[in-house]
Design an enzyme around this catalytic site. Sequence first.
Site, PDB file in Angstrom:
ATOM      1  N   ASP A 106     -31.901  -2.048   6.488  1.00 48.12           N
ATOM      2  CA  ASP A 106     -31.033  -0.951   6.108  1.00 48.12           C
ATOM      3  C   ASP A 106     -30.929  -0.031   7.321  1.00 48.12           C
ATOM      4  O   ASP A 106     -31.726  -0.131   8.263  1.00 48.12           O
ATOM      5  CB  ASP A 106     -31.647  -0.214   4.910  1.00 48.12           C
ATOM      6  CG  ASP A 106     -30.837   0.988   4.491  1.00 48.12           C
ATOM      7  OD1 ASP A 106     -29.605   0.869   4.385  1.00 48.12           O
ATOM      8  OD2 ASP A 106     -31.441   2.050   4.283  1.00 48.12           O
ATOM      9  N   ASP A 146     -29.784   3.933   7.435  1.00 45.44           N
ATOM     10  CA  ASP A 146     -30.252   5.313   7.228  1.00 45.44           C
ATOM     11  C   ASP A 146     -31.629   5.328   6.560  1.00 45.44           C
ATOM     12  O   ASP A 146     -31.814   4.765   5.480  1.00 45.44           O
ATOM     13  CB  ASP A 146     -29.267   6.084   6.344  1.00 45.44           C
ATOM     14  CG  ASP A 146     -27.865   6.114   6.930  1.00 45.44           C
ATOM     15  OD1 ASP A 146     -27.602   6.981   7.773  1.00 45.44           O
ATOM     16  OD2 ASP A 146     -27.035   5.276   6.536  1.00 45.44           O
ATOM     17  N   ASP A 177     -35.204   1.400   2.358  1.00 43.52           N
ATOM     18  CA  ASP A 177     -35.930   2.553   1.829  1.00 43.52           C
ATOM     19  C   ASP A 177     -35.412   3.014   0.467  1.00 43.52           C
ATOM     20  O   ASP A 177     -35.600   4.174   0.089  1.00 43.52           O
ATOM     21  CB  ASP A 177     -35.874   3.720   2.829  1.00 43.52           C
ATOM     22  CG  ASP A 177     -34.486   4.311   2.959  1.00 43.52           C
ATOM     23  OD1 ASP A 177     -33.507   3.543   2.922  1.00 43.52           O
ATOM     24  OD2 ASP A 177     -34.370   5.550   3.086  1.00 43.52           O
TER      25      ASP A 177
END
Length: 223
Positions: A4, A6, A163
Amino acid sequence: MLFDLDGTLIHTAPDLVGALNDMRREDGHDPLSVEALAPYCSYGGRGLLGRGYGLTPDDPGYREAYDRFIAAYRGRMTQNSRPYDGIRELVARLGTAGRAWGVVTNKVEALAVPLIEFTAFDPAPDAVIGGDTAGVSKPDPAPILLACERMGVDPANCVYVGDSDRDIVAGRAAEMPTIAAGYGYIPVDDDIAAWRADAVVDTPAELWEAIVRLQPDQPIRRI
């Protein structure tokens, strides 16, 4: 190897929150702290507008506010965003090991690609898939599967790191091992253990060991 963006690969909260605060100042409001809003950066403009303005996508004026936010973010998205400590070294290690790597994010491709290019990872990613690239976004596994196709790797021989629960759900649906980035943008009331990732790391420094542990015999090389 897939990441991922960000909150996993790059600490983008300073510019995401900065864009929101640019809007708030224009509207006569006090700025909000990066620390307070970072957990909502995983949800992009939708999450930040919800916290900063109390807006939801169903509210009148949301689309106008969202367009303002994207314009503000586009103008500053490389100002203070940087890879997390240890991520450049991890990418270099992947390259030395001959492992393909890529990015799968819900950030639209028109924003994700310039940010990755600015960051100038060495080696550069073999694929960058945005939230609009595959026509659907995570938690649908299609973007992850498209990344594997473009990198030329078997999903079974890949690992996805993210996250948020959306990342882990998408990775599991693509039938690949998953790693939860506990250092990322996770709301305080979110139970990371409930995501059922195959591994959880608290710092980027732990990623390499987790990757090797999950794929000890299949080094995710290009096929």
